[in-house]
Design a protein around this motif. Structure first.
Motif, PDB file in Angstrom:
ATOM      1  N   ASN A  77       1.096  -1.246  -0.049  1.00  0.00           N
ATOM      2  CA  ASN A  77       0.255   0.073  -0.347  1.00  0.00           C
ATOM      3  C   ASN A  77       1.168   1.643   0.211  1.00  0.00           C
ATOM      4  OD1 ASN A  77      -2.765  -1.357   0.116  1.00  0.00           O
ATOM      5  ND2 ASN A  77      -2.294  -1.997   1.991  1.00  0.00           N
ATOM      6  N   HIS A  78       0.287   2.203  -0.057  1.00  0.00           N
ATOM      7  CA  HIS A  78       1.059   3.569  -0.334  1.00  0.00           C
ATOM      8  C   HIS A  78      -0.030   4.530   0.285  1.00  0.00           C
ATOM      9  CE1 HIS A  78       4.437   3.835  -4.292  1.00  0.00           C
ATOM     10  NE2 HIS A  78       3.926   2.373  -3.271  1.00  0.00           N
ATOM     11  N   PHE A  79       0.541   5.540   1.253  1.00  0.00           N
ATOM     12  CA  PHE A  79      -0.054   6.039   1.561  1.00  0.00           C
ATOM     13  C   PHE A  79       0.371   7.981   1.374  1.00  0.00           C
ATOM     14  CE2 PHE A  79       1.062   2.594   4.083  1.00  0.00           C
ATOM     15  CZ  PHE A  79      -0.260   1.944   4.471  1.00  0.00           C
ATOM     16  N   ALA A  80      -0.508   8.593   1.876  1.00  0.00           N
ATOM     17  CA  ALA A  80      -0.231  10.381   1.845  1.00  0.00           C
ATOM     18  C   ALA A  80      -1.726  10.557   2.871  1.00  0.00           C
ATOM     19  CB  ALA A  80      -0.972  11.019   0.473  1.00  0.00           C
ATOM     20  N   LEU A  81      -1.170  11.859   3.290  1.00  0.00           N
ATOM     21  CA  LEU A  81      -1.265  12.568   4.086  1.00  0.00           C
ATOM     22  C   LEU A  81      -1.090  14.112   4.007  1.00  0.00           C
ATOM     23  CD1 LEU A  81      -1.240  12.692   7.972  1.00  0.00           C
ATOM     24  CD2 LEU A  81       1.463  13.368   7.497  1.00  0.00           C
ATOM     25  N   ARG A  82      -2.800  14.216   4.715  1.00  0.00           N
ATOM     26  CA  ARG A  82      -2.783  16.235   4.905  1.00  0.00           C
ATOM     27  C   ARG A  82      -2.274  17.127   6.145  1.00  0.00           C
ATOM     28  NH1 ARG A  82      -6.382  18.674   1.215  1.00  0.00           N
ATOM     29  NH2 ARG A  82      -7.038  17.072   1.482  1.00  0.00           N
ATOM     30  N   ALA A  83      -1.472  18.264   6.076  1.00  0.00           N
ATOM     31  CA  ALA A  83      -1.080  18.421   7.399  1.00  0.00           C
ATOM     32  C   ALA A  83      -2.215  19.368   7.395  1.00  0.00           C
ATOM     33  CB  ALA A  83       0.348  18.788   7.411  1.00  0.00           C
ATOM     34  N   PRO A  84      -1.786  19.512   9.131  1.00  0.00           N
ATOM     35  CA  PRO A  84      -3.018  20.627   9.225  1.00  0.00           C
ATOM     36  C   PRO A  84      -2.794  22.212   8.469  1.00  0.00           C
ATOM     37  CG  PRO A  84      -1.452  19.947  11.649  1.00  0.00           C
ATOM     38  CD  PRO A  84      -1.193  19.251  10.113  1.00  0.00           C
ATOM     39  N   ASP A  85      -2.430  22.028   8.195  1.00  0.00           N
ATOM     40  CA  ASP A  85      -2.436  24.173   7.101  1.00  0.00           C
ATOM     41  C   ASP A  85      -3.181  23.643   5.494  1.00  0.00           C
ATOM     42  OD1 ASP A  85       0.470  22.668   5.864  1.00  0.00           O
ATOM     43  OD2 ASP A  85       0.864  24.136   6.200  1.00  0.00           O
ATOM     44  N   GLY A  86      -2.762  22.304   6.308  1.00  0.00           N
ATOM     45  CA  GLY A  86      -4.031  21.942   4.249  1.00  0.00           C
ATOM     46  C   GLY A  86      -2.618  21.067   3.265  1.00  0.00           C
ATOM     47  N   GLU A  87      -1.373  21.423   2.857  1.00  0.00           N
ATOM     48  CA  GLU A  87      -0.349  20.722   2.396  1.00  0.00           C
ATOM     49  C   GLU A  87      -0.309  19.224   2.302  1.00  0.00           C
ATOM     50  OE1 GLU A  87       4.624  20.543   1.695  1.00  0.00           O
ATOM     51  OE2 GLU A  87       3.608  21.731   3.552  1.00  0.00           O
ATOM     52  N   VAL A  88      -0.239  18.540   1.376  1.00  0.00           N
ATOM     53  CA  VAL A  88      -0.829  17.322   1.005  1.00  0.00           C
ATOM     54  C   VAL A  88       1.147  16.437   0.869  1.00  0.00           C
ATOM     55  CG1 VAL A  88      -0.977  15.572  -0.357  1.00  0.00           C
ATOM     56  CG2 VAL A  88      -2.266  17.239   0.005  1.00  0.00           C
ATOM     57  N   PHE A  89       1.525  15.649   1.945  1.00  0.00           N
ATOM     58  CA  PHE A  89       3.066  14.870   1.680  1.00  0.00           C
ATOM     59  C   PHE A  89       2.792  13.259   1.261  1.00  0.00           C
ATOM     60  CE2 PHE A  89       3.514  17.723   4.871  1.00  0.00           C
ATOM     61  CZ  PHE A  89       4.264  17.999   4.400  1.00  0.00           C
ATOM     62  N   TYR A  90       2.832  13.203   0.253  1.00  0.00           N
ATOM     63  CA  TYR A  90       2.714  12.024  -1.135  1.00  0.00           C
ATOM     64  C   TYR A  90       3.870  10.837   0.350  1.00  0.00           C
ATOM     65  CZ  TYR A  90       2.693   8.322  -4.200  1.00  0.00           C
ATOM     66  OH  TYR A  90       2.641   6.787  -3.929  1.00  0.00           O
ATOM     67  N   LEU A  91       3.975   9.820   0.903  1.00  0.00           N
ATOM     68  CA  LEU A  91       4.730   8.709   1.782  1.00  0.00           C
ATOM     69  C   LEU A  91       5.320   7.895   0.951  1.00  0.00           C
ATOM     70  CD1 LEU A  91       2.652   9.651   5.007  1.00  0.00           C
ATOM     71  CD2 LEU A  91       4.459  11.325   4.243  1.00  0.00           C
ATOM     72  N   GLY A  92       4.545   7.676  -0.413  1.00  0.00           N
ATOM     73  CA  GLY A  92       4.705   6.395  -0.604  1.00  0.00           C
ATOM     74  C   GLY A  92       4.682   4.758  -0.067  1.00  0.00           C
ATOM     75  N   GLU A  93       5.198   3.944   0.175  1.00  0.00           N
ATOM     76  CA  GLU A  93       5.401   2.963   1.017  1.00  0.00           C
ATOM     77  C   GLU A  93       4.929   3.006   2.672  1.00  0.00           C
ATOM     78  OE1 GLU A  93       7.153  -0.268   0.449  1.00  0.00           O
ATOM     79  OE2 GLU A  93       7.485   0.157  -1.743  1.00  0.00           O
ATOM     80  N   PHE A  94       5.859   3.817   2.789  1.00  0.00           N
ATOM     81  CA  PHE A  94       6.512   4.757   4.855  1.00  0.00           C
ATOM     82  C   PHE A  94       5.835   3.524   5.989  1.00  0.00           C
ATOM     83  CE2 PHE A  94       3.427   7.118   8.282  1.00  0.00           C
ATOM     84  CZ  PHE A  94       4.492   7.793   8.976  1.00  0.00           C
ATOM     85  N   LYS A  95       7.041   2.668   5.230  1.00  0.00           N
ATOM     86  CA  LYS A  95       7.764   1.528   6.029  1.00  0.00           C
ATOM     87  C   LYS A  95       7.517   1.574   7.725  1.00  0.00           C
ATOM     88  CE  LYS A  95      10.051  -1.301   2.675  1.00  0.00           C
ATOM     89  NZ  LYS A  95      11.328  -1.401   1.918  1.00  0.00           N
ATOM     90  N   PRO A  96       7.597   3.079   8.183  1.00  0.00           N
ATOM     91  CA  PRO A  96       7.513   3.014   9.717  1.00  0.00           C
ATOM     92  C   PRO A  96       5.648   2.825   9.965  1.00  0.00           C
ATOM     93  CG  PRO A  96       8.748   4.507   8.515  1.00  0.00           C
ATOM     94  CD  PRO A  96       7.911   4.004   7.188  1.00  0.00           C
ATOM     95  N   TRP A  97       4.854   3.581   9.305  1.00  0.00           N
ATOM     96  CA  TRP A  97       3.762   2.607   9.597  1.00  0.00           C
ATOM     97  C   TRP A  97       2.628   1.355   9.818  1.00  0.00           C
ATOM     98  CZ3 TRP A  97       0.580   6.241  12.658  1.00  0.00           C
ATOM     99  CH2 TRP A  97      -1.022   5.672  12.783  1.00  0.00           C
ATOM    100  N   VAL A  98       3.881   0.627   8.194  1.00  0.00           N
ATOM    101  CA  VAL A  98       2.855  -0.837   8.194  1.00  0.00           C
ATOM    102  C   VAL A  98       3.606  -1.839   8.804  1.00  0.00           C
ATOM    103  CG1 VAL A  98       3.266  -2.371   5.993  1.00  0.00           C
ATOM    104  CG2 VAL A  98       3.010   0.189   5.681  1.00  0.00           C
ATOM    105  N   THR A  99       5.903  -1.467   9.535  1.00  0.00           N
ATOM    106  CA  THR A  99       5.874  -2.426  10.201  1.00  0.00           C
ATOM    107  C   THR A  99       5.747  -2.099  11.571  1.00  0.00           C
ATOM    108  OG1 THR A  99       7.791  -2.140   8.875  1.00  0.00           O
ATOM    109  CG2 THR A  99       8.546  -3.270  10.959  1.00  0.00           C
ATOM    110  N   SER A 100       5.231  -3.503  12.271  1.00  0.00           N
ATOM    111  CA  SER A 100       4.346  -3.283  13.487  1.00  0.00           C
ATOM    112  C   SER A 100       6.207  -3.811  14.894  1.00  0.00           C
ATOM    113  CB  SER A 100       3.638  -4.694  13.532  1.00  0.00           C
ATOM    114  OG  SER A 100       2.846  -4.262  15.042  1.00  0.00           O
ATOM    115  N   LEU A 101       5.795  -3.139  16.107  1.00  0.00           N
ATOM    116  CA  LEU A 101       7.255  -2.821  16.677  1.00  0.00           C
ATOM    117  C   LEU A 101       6.315  -3.672  18.178  1.00  0.00           C
ATOM    118  CD1 LEU A 101       8.963   0.229  16.779  1.00  0.00           C
ATOM    119  CD2 LEU A 101       9.557  -2.177  14.844  1.00  0.00           C
TER     120      LEU A 101
END
Length: 276
Positions: A77-101
């Motif tokens: 999966n790929h991810f994206a984020l809308r920051a509080p100021d409205g800016e959109v960040f494309y995060l790609g695979e964003f492994k820190p969110w997918v990997t479970s510790l």
């Protein structure tokens, strides 16, 4: 008004009404809606920590492709984020969110020390012990595991590299003083059964079968502990086959409540549901 004019007006109305919606759609703005072959992009609300501030923001997720790792084929999966100021960040695979510790937090001797194979939480996500949030550090985004009381501390993951965390696991995870840690819950239940003595706990007389960490509907932490007991009713003679004793422990108030004695050990689902 002619039929052609009515048609054109209808088209303009649809465009005028739908354009703002599209403009506010994180899936569209980030490009996830167009790159996902399954067109399954969706958004969720997540917490974002940025310095001393904390926000609830939208994060989009969409299937991108299948990948192979040795003999294992898995979806990415790929991810994206809308920051509080409205800016959109494309995060790609964003492994820190997918990997479970979760397992490192749950099982390592220097964290919660739940190394026994029959120990678990009510969910493999670890919702009972930590809250998973986003952390913004400059232009970089990380995942932060914030322990829930009575557990304290946090774990940060900015790489998503599980192997690296195994070799260098940085954390300050612990539990409040005078609170029964989950690794000791079975021993406290055993001592309650043996009238305060731990002499026969874990020596093939009264053994640990399972410990479930869970939250009640009011977010209170408790443990459901199952023991395999080889003693007879007199607690002096050993039997060949055990029965199974179930206790509920309030780790903060240090109270232990006997629930039941059963001929067969309970399943995970049964233990989670006890007392709810």
């Amino acid at each position: 008004m002619s039929a052609i004019a009515r048609t054109l007006l209808g088209i303009l109305t649809v465009l005028c009404c739908s354009s703002p919606a599209l403009a506010n759609d994180l899936c569209v703005e980030s490009g996830l809606a167009s790159i996902s072959p399954r067109k399954d992009c969706h958004t969720i609300d997540v917490k974002l920590v940025d310095g001393d501030s904390e926000y609830v923001v939208k994060m989009a997720q969409a299937f991108k492709e299948m990948k192979r790792d040795m003999d294992v084929i898995y979806g990415v999966n790929h991810f994206a984020l809308r920051a509080p100021d409205g800016e959109v960040f494309y995060l790609g695979e964003f492994k820190p969110w997918v990997t479970s510790l979760f397992w490192l937090i749950w099982s390592r001797p220097d964290t919660l020390a739940m190394t026994r194979i029959y120990s678990a939480t009510a969910s493999t996500r670890g919702d009972e012990i930590f809250e998973k949030v986003l952390l913004k550090q400059g232009s970089r985004f990380c995942t932060l595991y914030r322990m829930k009381k009575p557990f304290l501390g946090e774990v940060k993951d900015c790489s998503g590299d599980y192997s690296a965390h195994i070799h260098n696991f940085l954390h300050n995870v612990h539990i409040l003083p005078d609170v029964i840690p989950p690794s000791q819950a079975w021993l406290e239940a055993c001592k309650a059964f043996l009238d305060g003595s731990a002499q026969f706990c874990g020596e093939n007389y009264v053994n640990h079968s399972a410990t479930i960490v869970r939250r009640t509907s009011d977010d209170k932490l408790n443990y459901v502990v199952e023991l395999s007991n080889y003693f007879d009713d007199t607690k002096t003679t050993r039997k060949n086959r055990p029965n199974y004793l179930v206790y509920v422990i309030d780790p903060e108030n240090r109270t232990i409540r006997f629930v039941s004695a059963n001929e067969k050990n309970s399943g995970h689902k049964q233990l989670v549901e006890i007392g709810q």
